[in-house]
Design a protein around this motif. Sequence first.
Motif, mmCIF file in Angstrom:
data_model
loop_
_atom_site.group_PDB
_atom_site.id
_atom_site.type_symbol
_atom_site.label_atom_id
_atom_site.label_comp_id
_atom_site.label_asym_id
_atom_site.label_seq_id
_atom_site.Cartn_x
_atom_site.Cartn_y
_atom_site.Cartn_z
ATOM 1 N N LEU A 8 0.828 -1.203 0.000
ATOM 2 C CA LEU A 8 0.000 0.000 0.000
ATOM 3 C C LEU A 8 0.863 1.254 0.000
ATOM 4 C CD1 LEU A 8 -3.010 -0.817 2.356
ATOM 5 C CD2 LEU A 8 -2.731 -1.236 -0.095
ATOM 6 N N GLY A 9 0.363 2.264 -0.696
ATOM 7 C CA GLY A 9 1.059 3.536 -0.789
ATOM 8 C C GLY A 9 0.295 4.486 -1.691
ATOM 9 N N ASN A 10 0.907 5.609 -1.959
ATOM 10 C CA ASN A 10 0.339 6.603 -2.867
ATOM 11 C C ASN A 10 1.311 6.841 -4.012
ATOM 12 O OD1 ASN A 10 -2.190 7.465 -1.622
ATOM 13 N ND2 ASN A 10 -0.906 8.244 0.029
ATOM 14 N N ILE A 11 0.776 7.032 -5.203
ATOM 15 C CA ILE A 11 1.633 7.274 -6.357
ATOM 16 C C ILE A 11 2.070 8.736 -6.376
ATOM 17 C CG2 ILE A 11 0.728 5.418 -7.794
ATOM 18 C CD1 ILE A 11 -1.077 7.510 -9.166
ATOM 19 N N GLY A 12 3.203 8.976 -7.007
ATOM 20 C CA GLY A 12 3.712 10.335 -7.152
ATOM 21 C C GLY A 12 4.985 10.542 -6.366
ATOM 22 N N PRO A 13 5.914 11.325 -6.930
ATOM 23 C CA PRO A 13 7.210 11.537 -6.275
ATOM 24 C C PRO A 13 7.110 12.209 -4.914
ATOM 25 C CG PRO A 13 6.961 12.966 -8.206
ATOM 26 C CD PRO A 13 5.804 12.021 -8.196
ATOM 27 N N HIS A 20 3.632 6.494 4.910
ATOM 28 C CA HIS A 20 2.440 5.847 4.363
ATOM 29 C C HIS A 20 2.782 4.956 3.168
ATOM 30 C CE1 HIS A 20 -1.711 5.835 5.385
ATOM 31 N NE2 HIS A 20 -2.177 6.608 4.442
ATOM 32 N N ASN A 21 3.959 5.139 2.583
ATOM 33 C CA ASN A 21 4.350 4.391 1.384
ATOM 34 C C ASN A 21 5.235 3.193 1.678
ATOM 35 O OD1 ASN A 21 2.974 6.162 -0.301
ATOM 36 N ND2 ASN A 21 4.569 6.034 -1.841
ATOM 37 N N ILE A 22 5.266 2.735 2.914
ATOM 38 C CA ILE A 22 6.158 1.634 3.252
ATOM 39 C C ILE A 22 5.845 0.385 2.431
ATOM 40 C CG2 ILE A 22 4.828 0.774 5.241
ATOM 41 C CD1 ILE A 22 8.695 0.992 4.840
ATOM 42 N N GLY A 23 4.592 0.163 2.090
ATOM 43 C CA GLY A 23 4.240 -0.994 1.252
ATOM 44 C C GLY A 23 4.915 -0.927 -0.106
ATOM 45 N N PHE A 57 2.741 -12.382 -7.336
ATOM 46 C CA PHE A 57 2.324 -11.240 -8.144
ATOM 47 C C PHE A 57 2.340 -10.023 -7.228
ATOM 48 C CE2 PHE A 57 0.593 -14.935 -10.244
ATOM 49 C CZ PHE A 57 0.891 -14.687 -11.576
ATOM 50 N N LEU A 58 3.206 -9.089 -7.531
ATOM 51 C CA LEU A 58 3.356 -7.882 -6.721
ATOM 52 C C LEU A 58 2.525 -6.772 -7.331
ATOM 53 C CD1 LEU A 58 7.275 -7.877 -6.479
ATOM 54 C CD2 LEU A 58 5.643 -9.218 -5.126
ATOM 55 N N ILE A 59 1.724 -6.102 -6.505
ATOM 56 C CA ILE A 59 0.993 -4.946 -7.025
ATOM 57 C C ILE A 59 1.147 -3.753 -6.094
ATOM 58 C CG2 ILE A 59 -0.698 -6.381 -8.264
ATOM 59 C CD1 ILE A 59 -2.812 -5.377 -6.208
ATOM 60 N N LYS A 60 1.293 -2.597 -6.732
ATOM 61 C CA LYS A 60 1.307 -1.316 -6.034
ATOM 62 C C LYS A 60 0.146 -0.516 -6.624
ATOM 63 C CE LYS A 60 5.426 -0.028 -7.239
ATOM 64 N NZ LYS A 60 6.710 0.698 -7.363
ATOM 65 N N PRO A 61 -0.976 -0.440 -5.896
ATOM 66 C CA PRO A 61 -2.159 0.235 -6.436
ATOM 67 C C PRO A 61 -1.866 1.676 -6.876
ATOM 68 C CG PRO A 61 -2.748 -0.992 -4.477
ATOM 69 C CD PRO A 61 -1.242 -1.018 -4.572
ATOM 70 N N ILE A 86 -3.434 -13.762 -0.248
ATOM 71 C CA ILE A 86 -3.126 -12.340 -0.422
ATOM 72 C C ILE A 86 -2.375 -11.864 0.816
ATOM 73 C CG2 ILE A 86 -4.136 -10.024 -0.572
ATOM 74 C CD1 ILE A 86 -6.526 -11.300 -2.007
ATOM 75 N N MET A 87 -1.371 -11.038 0.597
ATOM 76 C CA MET A 87 -0.650 -10.407 1.706
ATOM 77 C C MET A 87 -0.624 -8.912 1.421
ATOM 78 S SD MET A 87 1.182 -10.335 4.493
ATOM 79 C CE MET A 87 1.427 -12.078 4.797
ATOM 80 N N VAL A 88 -1.140 -8.120 2.348
ATOM 81 C CA VAL A 88 -1.145 -6.664 2.218
ATOM 82 C C VAL A 88 -0.102 -6.083 3.161
ATOM 83 C CG1 VAL A 88 -2.524 -4.567 2.467
ATOM 84 C CG2 VAL A 88 -3.595 -6.650 1.573
ATOM 85 N N ILE A 89 0.828 -5.308 2.615
ATOM 86 C CA ILE A 89 1.852 -4.656 3.432
ATOM 87 C C ILE A 89 1.378 -3.233 3.689
ATOM 88 C CG2 ILE A 89 4.275 -3.959 3.625
ATOM 89 C CD1 ILE A 89 3.741 -6.383 1.013
ATOM 90 N N VAL A 90 1.287 -2.886 4.981
ATOM 91 C CA VAL A 90 0.653 -1.634 5.369
ATOM 92 C C VAL A 90 1.395 -0.980 6.536
ATOM 93 C CG1 VAL A 90 -0.943 -2.885 6.902
ATOM 94 C CG2 VAL A 90 -1.594 -0.640 6.007
ATOM 95 N N ASP A 91 1.400 0.352 6.552
ATOM 96 C CA ASP A 91 1.967 1.085 7.685
ATOM 97 C C ASP A 91 1.022 0.994 8.873
ATOM 98 O OD1 ASP A 91 0.501 4.168 7.652
ATOM 99 O OD2 ASP A 91 0.364 2.964 5.834
ATOM 100 N N ASP A 92 1.580 1.047 10.083
ATOM 101 C CA ASP A 92 0.753 0.941 11.286
ATOM 102 C C ASP A 92 1.293 1.886 12.361
ATOM 103 O OD1 ASP A 92 -0.569 0.164 13.673
ATOM 104 O OD2 ASP A 92 -0.872 -1.850 12.881
#
Length: 186
Positions: A8-13, A20-23, A57-61, A86-92
């Motif tokens: 999980l994260g947000n797109i953009g530099p 929040h982009n640790i995933g 299969f790696l995905i970065k939404p 499914i494994m979701v990597i998320v900040d906590d």
Amino acid sequence: MKYLIVGLGNIGPEYELTRHNIGFLVLNKLADDKGVSFDSGRYANTAEVKHKGRQLFLIKPTTYMNLSGKAVNYWMKELKIPKENIMVIVDDIALPFGKLRIRAKGSAAGHNGLKNIEELTGGQDYPRLKFGIDNNFRPGQQVDYVLSNFNKVEFTFLPEKIDRAIEMIYSFASIGIVRTMNQFND
């Protein structure tokens, strides 16, 4: 066997090195280690790696954090991967910086990305890898905190914590969620 690994994260530099982009950071390192790059796909940037006979299969939404469920739901169905794979990597923020905890299921605990995944996949019963980012912010400053870059001390320890998260992902795909929790959670 096929697995969907979601960072999980947000797109953009402007978001690239934020808490929040640790995933995204974990999946970037995993892909780099395997010598693969991400391609543009529907709702996500995607890559595929193999580990011990498993397809990951790696995905970065690319939907931004609050709509992550759209990408997860699409790729889960497209690749015919069951929720337990499914494994979701998320900040906590409830965990100290660098603390890693793997869970087979659980609540969103106020995390909008997880809430959206729950809404669109039909529940909380999917594995997640929580990456502690601490809660070092004043009341009302949570958004600014999670969208800020890691500090210098955190950057020093980040590579080893990311490598540990990758070990946990490989373990999940190799020996399953229960044995991985027993081995890595403390």
